[in-house]
Design a protein around this motif. Sequence first.
Motif, PDB file in Angstrom:
ATOM      1  N   ASP A   1       0.819  -1.221   0.000  1.00  0.00           N
ATOM      2  CA  ASP A   1       0.000   0.000   0.000  1.00  0.00           C
ATOM      3  C   ASP A   1       0.853   1.271   0.000  1.00  0.00           C
ATOM      4  O   ASP A   1       0.628   2.186  -0.803  1.00  0.00           O
TER       5      ASP A   1
ATOM      6  N   SER B   1      -5.617   0.230   2.276  1.00  0.00           N
ATOM      7  CA  SER B   1      -6.315   0.260   3.558  1.00  0.00           C
ATOM      8  C   SER B   1      -5.976   1.589   4.230  1.00  0.00           C
ATOM      9  O   SER B   1      -4.908   2.171   3.988  1.00  0.00           O
TER      10      SER B   1
ATOM     11  N   ARG C   1       1.142 -10.963  12.945  1.00  0.00           N
ATOM     12  CA  ARG C   1       1.455  -9.872  12.004  1.00  0.00           C
ATOM     13  C   ARG C   1       0.310  -8.866  12.032  1.00  0.00           C
ATOM     14  O   ARG C   1      -0.860  -9.249  11.954  1.00  0.00           O
TER      15      ARG C   1
ATOM     16  N   ASN D   1      -7.168 -10.526   9.058  1.00  0.00           N
ATOM     17  CA  ASN D   1      -7.746  -9.900   7.876  1.00  0.00           C
ATOM     18  C   ASN D   1      -9.186 -10.398   7.734  1.00  0.00           C
ATOM     19  O   ASN D   1      -9.546 -11.424   8.320  1.00  0.00           O
TER      20      ASN D   1
END
Length: 394
Positions: free
Chosen positions: A136, A154, A233, A273
């Motif tokens: 990103d 995001s 993570r 996620n």
Amino acid sequence: MRKLMGRTGPVPRHLALLAALGLIVAACGEGDFADENGDADDTIQDDADVDDDVDDTEEEAAEEVDVEDAPVSDPPEIDCDPIEEELEEHTINFGIGLATNSPQGLSVQFFGDYLEECTDGQLTVELFPDSQIGDDLEMMDGLQTGTLEMTFPSTSPIVDTVPGLGVFDLPFLMPDAETADEVLDSEVGDRLLDEFEGTGLKALNWAENGFRQVTNNVGPIESPEDLEGLNLRVMENEIHVDMWETLGASPTAMAFGEVFSALEQGVIDGQENPWVTNVTSNFWEVADYGSETRHVYTPFIMMIAEDFYNDLPQEFQDVIDEASEEAKHYQRTVSREMDEWAREEFDALGPEVNVLDDDQLQEFVDATEEVYDTWAPEIGEDVVDDVLEIVEGS
Ligand code: TK8
């Protein structure tokens, strides 16, 4: 006390162009963003090496999940009078982190079809999925330096650019998708998008990444104790790091494109996620457990390079605005349609899935309350208050 309401599949063989573009983006991206914005360095791991990514992807050779069975609506009809006047043609290179068959990927394909049809083929979109050309932050850097035209990040990794976006990183803020729409489409939502003005990035629209769920290789997450010492993570965002530390986990901030191989190599125990990403980015292959925690709702922002957009003729700008508006609705619809299907699919693909009930979740809500007090001043009290007002009134 707040109450609770409520890497990837077979990537097409890299074209020479793609690799070249990726290398340029990666080279330009290195360190620049963090440097410009001060303190991002400590949360950002090494930038992805595009060459390595290519090798990894081939080794992984994961099977792409067939989303054809998913209960997904067809894209809306494209209703426009195509621009017949001949203007300068452009190919818009559009890089995304997620897969072609994710709601993000599907909406970019629809966006491209819309532009092509309504400009009589004069604007076309080339999609670069799966973080192939960067993560990103690197892709945003590409927009700012003129090597990429569009991306769809995001909100969490970009709070250095617009600190108010951090409101979405507050744990257990968003009760449901309808309330998310109310927030995104509100005056405070508009204000946050407007704050990109002058950064080299034009924020076109809010779409959704969705409600985040934990996957890991240690055990089901049912209470904060289950997170003790778990090497999870997280996105490159300090509120997330703080939230997971507060819950007892050992978070590691890492760019998205590195997560699959880090899980495969056992460098980390888990990640978090939305279900649809856990399925379409193949995290099911490297997870034994999936736990529905819905701890954060993350938006996506559709972005275009500000200079590129400003240099386009008005007619093209108008079509881009319309197309992104339509794509936003389609993306949100598909994301929601696929969410529950994706949880079932994730379960069917192998990992064990548990869904936390309200009492279980309340423990997480209570344990993370202090995160609000720590971060509200950084985010901006006005933004936090405005969003909480919408959430509490919903
Ligand atoms: C994809 C990312 C991803 C996000 C993450 O580019 O990093 O985990 O959830 O969707 O934006």
